[in-house]
Design an enzyme around this catalytic site. Structure first.
Site, PDB file in Angstrom:
ATOM      1  N   ASP A 263       4.689  28.250  15.376  1.00 31.22           N
ATOM      2  CA  ASP A 263       3.477  28.529  14.598  1.00 31.22           C
ATOM      3  C   ASP A 263       3.214  27.380  13.615  1.00 31.22           C
ATOM      4  O   ASP A 263       2.076  26.944  13.420  1.00 31.22           O
ATOM      5  CB  ASP A 263       3.650  29.850  13.848  1.00 31.22           C
ATOM      6  CG  ASP A 263       4.128  30.949  14.777  1.00 31.22           C
ATOM      7  OD1 ASP A 263       3.403  31.279  15.727  1.00 31.22           O
ATOM      8  OD2 ASP A 263       5.253  31.448  14.577  1.00 31.22           O
TER       9      ASP A 263
ATOM     10  N   HIS B 234       6.434  36.489  12.807  1.00 31.99           N
ATOM     11  CA  HIS B 234       5.943  35.743  13.974  1.00 31.99           C
ATOM     12  C   HIS B 234       5.128  36.714  14.831  1.00 31.99           C
ATOM     13  O   HIS B 234       5.620  37.298  15.787  1.00 31.99           O
ATOM     14  CB  HIS B 234       7.093  35.160  14.794  1.00 31.99           C
ATOM     15  CG  HIS B 234       6.634  34.669  16.137  1.00 31.99           C
ATOM     16  ND1 HIS B 234       5.813  33.583  16.282  1.00 31.99           N
ATOM     17  CD2 HIS B 234       6.840  35.144  17.386  1.00 31.99           C
ATOM     18  CE1 HIS B 234       5.536  33.403  17.558  1.00 31.99           C
ATOM     19  NE2 HIS B 234       6.141  34.345  18.252  1.00 31.99           N
TER      20      HIS B 234
HETATM   21  P1  NAX Z   1      11.040  34.988  30.495  1.00 30.39           P
HETATM   22  O1  NAX Z   1      10.762  36.418  30.807  1.00 30.39           O
HETATM   23  O2  NAX Z   1      10.567  33.916  31.403  1.00 30.39           O
HETATM   24  O3  NAX Z   1      12.624  34.794  30.339  1.00 30.39           O
HETATM   25  C1  NAX Z   1      13.418  35.665  29.619  1.00 30.39           C
HETATM   26  C2  NAX Z   1      14.773  35.653  30.263  1.00 30.39           C
HETATM   27  O4  NAX Z   1      15.646  36.457  29.470  1.00 30.39           O
HETATM   28  C3  NAX Z   1      14.790  36.246  31.668  1.00 30.39           C
HETATM   29  O5  NAX Z   1      15.338  35.298  32.566  1.00 30.39           O
HETATM   30  C4  NAX Z   1      15.683  37.478  31.518  1.00 30.39           C
HETATM   31  O6  NAX Z   1      16.467  37.719  32.676  1.00 30.39           O
HETATM   32  C5  NAX Z   1      16.535  37.085  30.329  1.00 30.39           C
HETATM   33  N1  NAX Z   1      17.184  38.208  29.654  1.00 30.39           N
HETATM   34  C6  NAX Z   1      16.723  39.465  29.458  1.00 30.39           C
HETATM   35  N2  NAX Z   1      17.640  40.219  28.855  1.00 30.39           N
HETATM   36  C7  NAX Z   1      18.705  39.440  28.632  1.00 30.39           C
HETATM   37  C8  NAX Z   1      19.984  39.659  28.067  1.00 30.39           C
HETATM   38  N3  NAX Z   1      20.340  40.862  27.592  1.00 30.39           N
HETATM   39  N4  NAX Z   1      20.846  38.623  28.013  1.00 30.39           N
HETATM   40  C9  NAX Z   1      20.507  37.422  28.502  1.00 30.39           C
HETATM   41  N5  NAX Z   1      19.321  37.162  29.080  1.00 30.39           N
HETATM   42  C10 NAX Z   1      18.424  38.146  29.138  1.00 30.39           C
HETATM   43  O7  NAX Z   1      10.504  34.778  29.015  1.00 30.39           O
HETATM   44  P2  NAX Z   1      10.194  33.407  28.234  1.00 30.39           P
HETATM   45  O8  NAX Z   1       8.817  32.993  28.508  1.00 30.39           O
HETATM   46  O9  NAX Z   1      11.294  32.443  28.492  1.00 30.39           O
HETATM   47  O10 NAX Z   1      10.244  33.929  26.729  1.00 30.39           O
HETATM   48  C11 NAX Z   1      11.442  34.395  26.137  1.00 30.39           C
HETATM   49  C12 NAX Z   1      11.148  35.105  24.843  1.00 30.39           C
HETATM   50  O11 NAX Z   1      10.566  34.195  23.901  1.00 30.39           O
HETATM   51  C13 NAX Z   1      10.158  36.257  24.966  1.00 30.39           C
HETATM   52  O12 NAX Z   1      10.640  37.343  24.167  1.00 30.39           O
HETATM   53  C14 NAX Z   1       8.907  35.705  24.336  1.00 30.39           C
HETATM   54  O13 NAX Z   1       8.076  36.720  23.820  1.00 30.39           O
HETATM   55  C15 NAX Z   1       9.475  34.836  23.258  1.00 30.39           C
HETATM   56  N6  NAX Z   1       8.600  33.822  22.678  1.00 30.39           N
HETATM   57  C16 NAX Z   1       8.743  33.542  21.359  1.00 30.39           C
HETATM   58  C17 NAX Z   1       8.029  32.556  20.728  1.00 30.39           C
HETATM   59  C18 NAX Z   1       8.260  32.260  19.292  1.00 30.39           C
HETATM   60  O14 NAX Z   1       7.560  31.389  18.775  1.00 30.39           O
HETATM   61  N7  NAX Z   1       9.161  32.909  18.557  1.00 30.39           N
HETATM   62  C19 NAX Z   1       6.989  31.794  21.459  1.00 30.39           C
HETATM   63  C20 NAX Z   1       7.184  31.802  22.945  1.00 30.39           C
HETATM   64  C21 NAX Z   1       7.631  33.125  23.520  1.00 30.39           C
HETATM   65  O15 NAX Z   1       6.516  33.961  23.635  1.00 30.39           O
END
Ligand code: NAX
Length: 327
Positions: free
Chosen positions: A158, A186
């Site tokens: 952000d 956030h």
């Molecule tokens: P994806 O859904 O592509 O990848 C997430 C991965 O986490 C998947 O491969 C899944 O298998 C894995 N996962 C789920 N549970 C798990 C666990 N218990 N242990 C280990 N791995 C696990 O999501 P992606 O686009 O990579 O985003 C990841 C996270 O970042 C999401 O929650 C998203 O909302 C968040 N974001 C946060 C941002 C920020 O600025 N704070 C911005 C970008 C993003 O939206």
């Protein structure tokens, strides 16, 4: 040769992971010093993660000292100096907020406990997975032996978005923009603050001199950028989130720039009227792995209202996870 920095990444087979791992391995965090990656995924994603590791191997990165993958947080977090908690449960169709908080609660209670048990004494934990602030609060609450100051949630994306928008508006280079602050959660309630930011050393709000632009364009554009990227790209921001995750970790471990500050969501000590214990974004300076909240900024009535609204949302989230018994 120096001992590699041991860095855990969760959700390593996900979208953000696909960008983050290659930046980490190429030395973007450590400045080329050796790094060891410890990658956590859920069992069904381990095969995909093996493919990503094949690609990491194929890059022959000189700074990559080793890679370990697995689905057991106690094994993957063993001895880590930095844990980047990216993996989280996204909101699925028909999922209420309570469902989302409990699904993520299960993940972040387990990971907090595992870090508490096996991480290195100097561990720092950065949470990117959403709802990031509250996930950080849950992990910290489940790791009683790790100081709460070692947990933070990512608002650096952000922050970087706000810098980019302000640079575009004023025609300045991003390097001329300093003292940017994201306050609060956030989420769409976050408050990107131009009243303390500077453009080439001059007050940004005065340089812009357009409150209508601040309220109707700047703030909503920064706060809703994630949705705009989904709309345009068909999937959520990933490379920029990875880049911000590295910026935040690099500044935390190695220090923020002199005469500037960064935005980080950290446990409140009551500064700026943010209730103690909430994980909220503040202007912070960092040095040698520690952060401190910039003190003494004057908060005008407009900013006060925006900060209070975002903090109220954080209090709601905290109450909800308290009721679910997660903290
Ligand atoms: P994806 O859904 O592509 O990848 C997430 C991965 O986490 C998947 O491969 C899944 O298998 C894995 N996962 C789920 N549970 C798990 C666990 N218990 N242990 C280990 N791995 C696990 O999501 P992606 O686009 O990579 O985003 C990841 C996270 O970042 C999401 O929650 C998203 O909302 C968040 N974001 C946060 C941002 C920020 O600025 N704070 C911005 C970008 C993003 O939206």
């Amino acid at each position: 040769s120096p001992t590699p920095l041991k860095v855990a990444v969760t959700g390593a087979a996900g979208q953000i992971g696909y960008s983050l791992l290659f930046r980490l391995a190429s030395g973007a965090l450590t400045g080329g010093a050796p790094i060891e990656l410890r990658l956590l995924e859920i069992t069904p994603a381990l095969k995909a993660l093996e493919g990503v590791v094949m690609e990491l191997d194929d890059c022959a990165f000189p700074s990559l000292a080793g890679v370990e993958i697995g689905d057991d947080p106690e094994k993957i977090f063993d001895g880590v100096n930095l844990a980047l908690l990216v993996g989280a449960r996204p909101r699925g169709p028909g999922m209420e907020r309570g469902d989302l908080l409990s699904a993520n609660g299960a993940i972040f209670t387990a990971q907090g406990k595992a870090l508490n048990k096996v991480a290195a004494d100097d561990v720092r934990i950065g949470v990117t997975g959403n709802p990031a602030n509250t996930n950080a609060l849950i992990a910290a609450s489940n790791a009683p032996d790790i100081p709460k100051e070692r947990f933070s949630a990512l608002t650096r994306l952000d922050h970087n978005r706000a810098i980019s928008q302000l640079a575009a508006k004023t025609g300045a280079a991003v390097t001329d923009i300093t003292h940017m602050t994201i306050w609060g959660n956030h989420s769409a309630t976050q408050y990107p603050d131009l009243f303390h930011a500077q453009v080439g050393g001059r007050n940004a709000a005065e340089v812009v001199n357009d409150q209508e632009w601040v309220e109707s364009y700047f703030i909503p554009t920064v706060a809703k950028r994630g949705a705009a990227i989904i709309e345009a790209r068909g999937s959520s921001s990933a490379a920029s989130a990875a880049s911000a995750t590295i910026d935040a970790a690099r500044d935390w471990l190695y220090g923020s720039a002199e005469n500037d500050w960064v935005s980080m969501a950290v446990v409140s000590d009551g500064s700026y009227g943010v209730p103690e214990g909430l994980v909220s974004s503040f202007p912070v300076t960092t040095k040698d792995g520690d952060w401190s909240i910039v003190q003494g900024l004057e908060i005008d009535e407009f900013s006060r209202g925006r900060i209070d609204a975002s903090v109220a949302e954080l209090e709601d989230e905290r109450n909800a996870v308290q009721e679910l018994g997660l903290i």
